[in-house]
Design a protein around this motif. Structure first.
Motif, PDB file in Angstrom:
ATOM      1  N   TYR A 239      29.279  46.745  42.852  1.00 53.46           N
ATOM      2  CA  TYR A 239      29.097  45.362  43.314  1.00 53.46           C
ATOM      3  C   TYR A 239      30.386  44.548  43.309  1.00 53.46           C
ATOM      4  O   TYR A 239      31.150  44.590  42.346  1.00 53.46           O
ATOM      5  CB  TYR A 239      28.051  44.640  42.458  1.00 53.46           C
ATOM      6  N   ALA A 240      30.580  43.845  44.410  1.00 50.05           N
ATOM      7  CA  ALA A 240      31.584  42.760  44.411  1.00 50.05           C
ATOM      8  C   ALA A 240      30.734  41.512  44.371  1.00 50.05           C
ATOM      9  O   ALA A 240      30.384  40.934  45.390  1.00 50.05           O
ATOM     10  CB  ALA A 240      32.421  42.806  45.682  1.00 50.05           C
ATOM     11  N   MET A 246      27.512  37.780  39.402  1.00 46.02           N
ATOM     12  CA  MET A 246      28.640  37.757  40.353  1.00 46.02           C
ATOM     13  C   MET A 246      29.873  38.473  39.800  1.00 46.02           C
ATOM     14  O   MET A 246      31.016  38.102  40.085  1.00 46.02           O
ATOM     15  CB  MET A 246      29.043  36.322  40.733  1.00 46.02           C
ATOM     16  N   THR A 247      29.627  39.505  38.994  1.00 44.29           N
ATOM     17  CA  THR A 247      30.759  40.276  38.460  1.00 44.29           C
ATOM     18  C   THR A 247      31.305  41.209  39.549  1.00 44.29           C
ATOM     19  O   THR A 247      30.563  41.683  40.407  1.00 44.29           O
ATOM     20  CB  THR A 247      30.290  41.107  37.242  1.00 44.29           C
ATOM     21  N   ILE A 248      32.615  41.457  39.492  1.00 40.51           N
ATOM     22  CA  ILE A 248      33.235  42.364  40.468  1.00 40.51           C
ATOM     23  C   ILE A 248      33.657  43.629  39.724  1.00 40.51           C
ATOM     24  O   ILE A 248      34.360  43.555  38.716  1.00 40.51           O
ATOM     25  CB  ILE A 248      34.481  41.695  41.101  1.00 40.51           C
ATOM     26  N   ASP A 270      28.463  46.871  47.590  1.00 41.23           N
ATOM     27  CA  ASP A 270      27.626  45.742  47.986  1.00 41.23           C
ATOM     28  C   ASP A 270      28.454  44.488  47.706  1.00 41.23           C
ATOM     29  O   ASP A 270      28.575  44.040  46.561  1.00 41.23           O
ATOM     30  CB  ASP A 270      26.317  45.748  47.188  1.00 41.23           C
ATOM     31  N   ALA A 271      29.049  43.972  48.778  1.00 39.10           N
ATOM     32  CA  ALA A 271      29.913  42.779  48.649  1.00 39.10           C
ATOM     33  C   ALA A 271      29.272  41.601  49.363  1.00 39.10           C
ATOM     34  O   ALA A 271      29.962  40.750  49.929  1.00 39.10           O
ATOM     35  CB  ALA A 271      31.297  43.081  49.222  1.00 39.10           C
ATOM     36  N   ASN A 285      42.828  39.460  45.569  1.00 41.48           N
ATOM     37  CA  ASN A 285      43.150  40.619  44.713  1.00 41.48           C
ATOM     38  C   ASN A 285      41.997  41.014  43.788  1.00 41.48           C
ATOM     39  O   ASN A 285      41.936  42.124  43.290  1.00 41.48           O
ATOM     40  CB  ASN A 285      44.429  40.364  43.918  1.00 41.48           C
ATOM     41  N   LYS A 286      41.051  40.074  43.581  1.00 41.77           N
ATOM     42  CA  LYS A 286      39.902  40.395  42.722  1.00 41.77           C
ATOM     43  C   LYS A 286      39.051  41.526  43.308  1.00 41.77           C
ATOM     44  O   LYS A 286      38.304  42.167  42.588  1.00 41.77           O
ATOM     45  CB  LYS A 286      38.994  39.156  42.568  1.00 41.77           C
ATOM     46  N   ILE A 287      39.111  41.705  44.647  1.00 40.34           N
ATOM     47  CA  ILE A 287      38.296  42.789  45.234  1.00 40.34           C
ATOM     48  C   ILE A 287      39.178  43.932  45.750  1.00 40.34           C
ATOM     49  O   ILE A 287      38.748  44.714  46.598  1.00 40.34           O
ATOM     50  CB  ILE A 287      37.365  42.266  46.361  1.00 40.34           C
TER      51      ILE A 287
END
Ligand SMILES: Cc1ncc(COP(=O)(O)O)c(C=O)c1O
Length: 489
Positions: A239-240, A246-248, A270-271, A285-287
């Motif tokens: 998960y993104a 809402m944790t990535i 699943d973003a 950059n978080k994803i």
């Protein structure tokens, strides 16, 4: 017949449509979450078949009085629990125009001669923003994405791709051994659509839930699970932005681990929520690493100011759609007929037009700033909760979700009385729902951070800032209101 649009009914149609717009705008600009609470006993009257029609102006007046007050207003600055308010003016224009223009994107040449290509543009923008390679597009097979009617539609198509990719010929021969169609998801936070998808596509209830740490995969447990089930896992989902916290996840690490063990496993991101970060230079950059995944689900109706319903499923290798195509002579076998690669969908309305309008109107740079503001508001609330006496925080804020509980006095939490705390928060939620002044979401979640008791199942409240009308003052008032409500119950 003035009910049907033609030159003679034009004036009448204009008046009615002006009134329709007026109702829609007044509704969105009203500050209440709900003006009245709907009583289910009204259903009996609603299901009477309308044998004789009502003149549209009168029907609109009736609708204004008898229906609109019961609708939930996502645009209210007190609506703080669920995705986007859908307030892009251009997005709403696109939604309205799509219904007027009545294009059908099943075929291109005669049903959707320009719409087909504008949809390709939207998908290509998303692919580029998320880091997938863009190659020359000579037919529908080179696009690498489809528009669906929601994240669930995108996820089920991804599972179909995973199934056919892992076991070729399931499209024609069916599934022989569902136990070899296992899909791994993170425990306690996976969206139900993955499990449902597997059941819908004949793979049975074959989800394996793997332990998480801070709502991300525990990589050691993931590795052990993959090794124990070698040859039987067709897909790993990451998960993104999971639906609750809402944790990535750590895309690169998960990618490297999974492909090292079995390179045929399909990796699905699943973003639906987290793809919004791709619009912000600061948050992108978080994803990072998501571009390594075989497919990515995105839900513009959750995060991009777009009205319901529209989603896009993107895939890394565009040619893989060939795995799941099924055609008929009723779908044109032309280079650009979308119907060839959109499983579960026949006639397809131009739902991507609202994305096209919104992106052309606001532009990537400003959309990125909107996403950054939402993130900042969530961080601000997180700080308020940490400073407070009455509330505890249950997640690290990665995007725009703050999961919290009312506990009275956090110095005095008794972790043997978790049921009582859960009940209290459930009562607060129900009170707010019936009162109609605020909306916060609720669900169950494991206490992954060990705030009260490691992995105990909690029933928290959840703020989500997918509404750009919200100010810090609104948030502060919401917290005070929750405290007031807790005293009443
Ligand atoms: C992470 C995630 N994936 C998929 C979905 C399903 O999306 P939709 O409701 O658009 O079908 C949701 C919905 O909340 C979600 O949060």
């Amino acid at each position: 017949m003035k009910e049907i649009l033609n030159k003679k009914s034009e004036d009448y149609a204009r008046k009615c449509l002006d009134k329709t717009l007026d109702l829609g705008l007044s509704f969105k600009l009203n500050s209440d979450v709900k003006q009245k609470v709907f009583d289910k006993s009204m259903l009996d009257k609603m299901i009477e078949v309308p044998v004789n029609g009502i003149e549209l102006n009168k029907l609109l007046a009736k609708f204004e009085k008898e229906v609109i007050p019961y609708c939930s207003n996502f645009s209210s600055s007190n609506f703080m629990g669920f995705p986007d308010a859908g307030n892009s003016v251009a997005g709403i224009s696109g939604a309205i125009l799509a219904d007027f223009l009545q294009q059908n994107l099943i075929n291109s040449s005669f049903c959707a001669p320009i719409a087909t290509y504008m949809e390709i543009a939207v998908i290509t923008w998303f692919r580029e923003l998320l880091g997938y390679k863009i190659k020359p597009i000579k037919s529908i097979w080179d696009v690498g994405g489809i528009i669906t009617y929601g994240g669930t539609g995108s996820n089920v198509t991804a599972m179909l791709l995973a199934r056919e990719n892992y076991h070729s010929d399931t499209m024609t021969k069916g599934v022989f051994n569902p136990n070899k169609c296992k899909v791994i998801i993170p425990k306690g936070i996976g969206h139900y659509s993955i499990r449902s998808s597997l059941m819908w596509i004949g793979c049975g209830d074959n989800v394996i839930e793997v332990e998480t740490e801070n709502f991300k995969y525990n990589l050691k447990t993931l590795e052990k699970t993959l090794v124990e089930n070698k040859g039987e896992v067709m897909c790993v989902v990451c998960y993104a932005g999971d639906s609750r916290t809402m944790t990535i996840d750590n895309f690169k690490e998960v990618h490297d681990l999974v492909k090292k063990i079995d390179k045929n496993i399909w990796l699905h991101a699943d973003a639906c929520h987290g793809f919004s970060l791709a619009f912000s230079k600061k948050l992108k950059n978080k994803i990072s690493g998501i571009e390594l995944f075989d497919s990515i689900s995105t839900d513009p109706h959750k995060v991009l100011e777009i009205p319901y319903c529209v989603s896009a499923l993107l895939i890394k290798d565009p040619q893989k759609f060939k795995l799941i195509t099924s055609t008929s002579d009723l779908i044109m076998q032309e280079d650009f007929a979308w119907g060839q690669i959109t499983p579960f969908i026949g006639s397809k309305s131009w739902v991507s037009l609202k994305i096209w309008f919104m992106m052309k109107n606001i532009g990537v740079k400003k959309i990125g700033e909107i996403i950054e503001r939402r993130h900042k508001m969530a961080l601000w609330l997180k700080d308020e909760i940490v400073k407070s006496k009455e509330f505890i925080l249950l997640n690290d804020v990665s995007i725009n979700s703050v999961v919290f509980m009312y506990v009275g006095d956090k110095e005095k939490i008794d972790n043997t009385k978790i049921d009582e705390l859960n009940e209290m928060n459930l009562k607060i939620y129900n009170y707010l729902l019936n009162e109609g002044k605020y909306y916060l979401h609720k669900f169950t979640i494991p206490d992954n951070l060990g705030v009260i008791k490691k992995d105990a199942i909690l029933v928290p409240l959840r703020y989500m800032s997918g509404n750009d009308n919200i100010s810090k003052k609104n948030i502060k008032n919401m917290l005070n209101h929750v405290i007031d409500v807790s005293k009443k119950i």
